[in-house]
Scaffold this motif. Structure first.
Motif, PDB file in Angstrom:
ATOM      1  N   GLU A 199       0.824  -1.205   0.000  1.00 45.48           N
ATOM      2  CA  GLU A 199       0.000   0.000   0.000  1.00 45.48           C
ATOM      3  C   GLU A 199       0.858   1.255   0.000  1.00 45.48           C
ATOM      4  OE1 GLU A 199      -3.482   2.182   2.703  1.00 45.48           O
ATOM      5  OE2 GLU A 199      -2.720   0.204   3.247  1.00 45.48           O
ATOM      6  N   GLU A 200       1.944   1.245   0.788  1.00 39.38           N
ATOM      7  CA  GLU A 200       2.832   2.401   0.831  1.00 39.38           C
ATOM      8  C   GLU A 200       3.564   2.586  -0.496  1.00 39.38           C
ATOM      9  OE1 GLU A 200       3.858   2.356   5.626  1.00 39.38           O
ATOM     10  OE2 GLU A 200       5.010   1.108   4.234  1.00 39.38           O
ATOM     11  N   GLN A 201       3.981   1.485  -1.105  1.00 39.92           N
ATOM     12  CA  GLN A 201       4.659   1.598  -2.392  1.00 39.92           C
ATOM     13  C   GLN A 201       3.720   2.119  -3.472  1.00 39.92           C
ATOM     14  OE1 GLN A 201       7.450  -1.339  -3.764  1.00 39.92           O
ATOM     15  NE2 GLN A 201       7.698  -2.207  -1.721  1.00 39.92           N
ATOM     16  N   LEU A 202       2.446   1.851  -3.351  1.00 38.93           N
ATOM     17  CA  LEU A 202       1.491   2.404  -4.306  1.00 38.93           C
ATOM     18  C   LEU A 202       1.470   3.924  -4.222  1.00 38.93           C
ATOM     19  CD1 LEU A 202      -0.638   1.560  -6.424  1.00 38.93           C
ATOM     20  CD2 LEU A 202      -2.340   1.601  -4.596  1.00 38.93           C
ATOM     21  N   ARG A 203       1.689   4.455  -3.017  1.00 41.16           N
ATOM     22  CA  ARG A 203       1.695   5.907  -2.845  1.00 41.16           C
ATOM     23  C   ARG A 203       2.980   6.543  -3.364  1.00 41.16           C
ATOM     24  NH1 ARG A 203      -1.010   4.644   2.187  1.00 41.16           N
ATOM     25  NH2 ARG A 203       0.857   5.062   3.445  1.00 41.16           N
ATOM     26  N   TRP A 204       3.995   5.737  -3.688  1.00 43.92           N
ATOM     27  CA  TRP A 204       5.194   6.277  -4.316  1.00 43.92           C
ATOM     28  C   TRP A 204       4.856   6.952  -5.649  1.00 43.92           C
ATOM     29  CZ3 TRP A 204       9.752   2.191  -4.141  1.00 43.92           C
ATOM     30  CH2 TRP A 204      10.028   1.851  -2.811  1.00 43.92           C
ATOM     31  N   ARG A 205       3.771   6.515  -6.278  1.00 48.30           N
ATOM     32  CA  ARG A 205       3.451   6.991  -7.621  1.00 48.30           C
ATOM     33  C   ARG A 205       3.258   8.511  -7.670  1.00 48.30           C
ATOM     34  NH1 ARG A 205       2.203   3.008 -11.242  1.00 48.30           N
ATOM     35  NH2 ARG A 205       1.117   4.517 -12.574  1.00 48.30           N
ATOM     36  N   ARG A 206       2.813   9.093  -6.570  1.00 52.36           N
ATOM     37  CA  ARG A 206       2.575  10.545  -6.572  1.00 52.36           C
ATOM     38  C   ARG A 206       3.870  11.340  -6.514  1.00 52.36           C
ATOM     39  NH1 ARG A 206      -0.373  10.864  -0.722  1.00 52.36           N
ATOM     40  NH2 ARG A 206      -1.256   8.939  -1.565  1.00 52.36           N
ATOM     41  N   TRP A 207       5.014  10.663  -6.308  1.00 56.25           N
ATOM     42  CA  TRP A 207       6.310  11.340  -6.204  1.00 56.25           C
ATOM     43  C   TRP A 207       7.254  10.929  -7.328  1.00 56.25           C
ATOM     44  CZ3 TRP A 207       5.337  14.999  -3.006  1.00 56.25           C
ATOM     45  CH2 TRP A 207       4.537  14.799  -1.882  1.00 56.25           C
ATOM     46  N   ASP A 208       6.743  10.447  -8.420  1.00 57.54           N
ATOM     47  CA  ASP A 208       7.543   9.920  -9.522  1.00 57.54           C
ATOM     48  C   ASP A 208       7.015  10.514 -10.819  1.00 57.54           C
ATOM     49  OD1 ASP A 208       8.297   8.128 -11.715  1.00 57.54           O
ATOM     50  OD2 ASP A 208       8.973   6.721 -10.182  1.00 57.54           O
ATOM     51  N   ALA A 209       7.869  11.211 -11.581  1.00 63.16           N
ATOM     52  CA  ALA A 209       7.406  11.894 -12.791  1.00 63.16           C
ATOM     53  C   ALA A 209       6.811  10.931 -13.805  1.00 63.16           C
ATOM     54  CB  ALA A 209       8.568  12.672 -13.425  1.00 63.16           C
TER      55      ALA A 209
END
Length: 288
Positions: A199-209
């Motif tokens: 779940e946390e890794q899914l939220r990485w998407r908002r910080w990746d161009a």
């Protein structure tokens, strides 16, 4: 705000300020170049280029090495160069050496994991505090903002520009970490700052161009990106082709130039900085 020092520079002034930041829960420093239009008894509000620096840097690296002031002065453009991370005795670093980056790894995200979540909120600091605080002291036009950066700062510029298209009129990057969720530097930093569960890794998407583009975060203008062919981090860490492919698939306009023989250093930054300042000056409607 406290003025630390001030130097005459190309008929303008290169200043360094100390700010107290609510978002960072600490003090921080920022370099401010003001062209001559922003000085004197009747100063004008001038357009602004925010420059985000990279790993192991502070606010002074770009001020002293990029050579940006000459062209900015000619175009009446202010340069804002914040520190890369929160600092101070109470700010957690990397005492075990497992992170490798120490204090200079804010990665321009808002950390969600302790102990970094109290201080490592560089995204919110840049978006919500940096310009609003400076505008109380210097005549900046907060409606004419551009954002750029180098390496980790290039990653920050792309992410902030894609997430806040109405705040920043123009975006560029020099040797950016374009796909941090898929490179060693980014994965290590995101693991500490954001967590490692699915779940946390899914939220990485908002910080990746790249993943922001995949998720529909587009701009109407063109992204300008320069990288060097001799950059030792080109394929493993920077991954510019991932950015190119994401822009093609999403329809985002991109000017990506690979410069033959250049590396990752500030010698490369200094070699292309005028082109980036011109890119932002056109968008911010200065005299070019």
């Amino acid at each position: 705000m406290k003025l630390i020092n001030c130097h005459r520079c190309f008929a303008g002034e290169q200043r360094r300020y100390k700010l107290e930041s609510h978002q960072l829960n600490s003090s921080t420093t920022v370099g401010v170049f003001l062209p001559k239009q922003a000085l004197g008894p009747r100063p004008e509000r001038v357009p602004v280029l925010i420059w985000l620096s990279g790993l192991t840097c502070n606010d002074e690296n770009a001020v002293q090495k990029a050579g940006a002031q000459r062209r900015a002065a000619a175009l009446g453009l202010a340069l804002i160069m914040p520190d890369t991370s929160p600092r101070g005795d109470d700010v957690p670093g990397d005492p075990q050496g497992q992170w490798d980056f120490g204090h200079a790894a804010g990665f321009y995200v808002d950390a969600e994991k302790q102990p970094w979540s109290l201080h490592y909120r560089m995204h919110s600091f840049v978006v919500e505090e940096l310009i609003s605080q400076l505008c109380t002291e210097v005549p900046l036009d907060d409606q004419r903002l551009g954002i750029s950066g180098h390496s980790m700062g290039g990653h920050g510029a792309l992410v902030l520009g894609l997430r806040h298209p109405h705040l920043y009129r123009s975006v560029s990057a020099v040797a950016p970490i374009a796909h941090p969720g898929q490179c060693p530097w980014g994965r290590k930093a995101f693991s500490h700052l954001l967590g490692t569960t699915p779940e946390e890794q899914l939220r990485w998407r908002r910080w990746d161009a790249v993943t922001l583009l995949e998720d529909g975060h587009l701009r109407n203008d063109c992204l300008l990106v320069d990288v060097g062919s001799a950059d030792p981090f080109l394929r493993e860490q920077l991954r510019p082709e991932d950015l190119r492919h994401a822009c093609v698939r999403s329809g985002q306009s991109l000017e990506l130039v690979i410069h033959e023989g250049y590396d990752h250093s500030y010698f490369f930054v200094a070699s292309v900085i005028d082109r980036h300042i011109d890119h932002h000056a056109r968008a911010l409607k200065t005299d070019i």
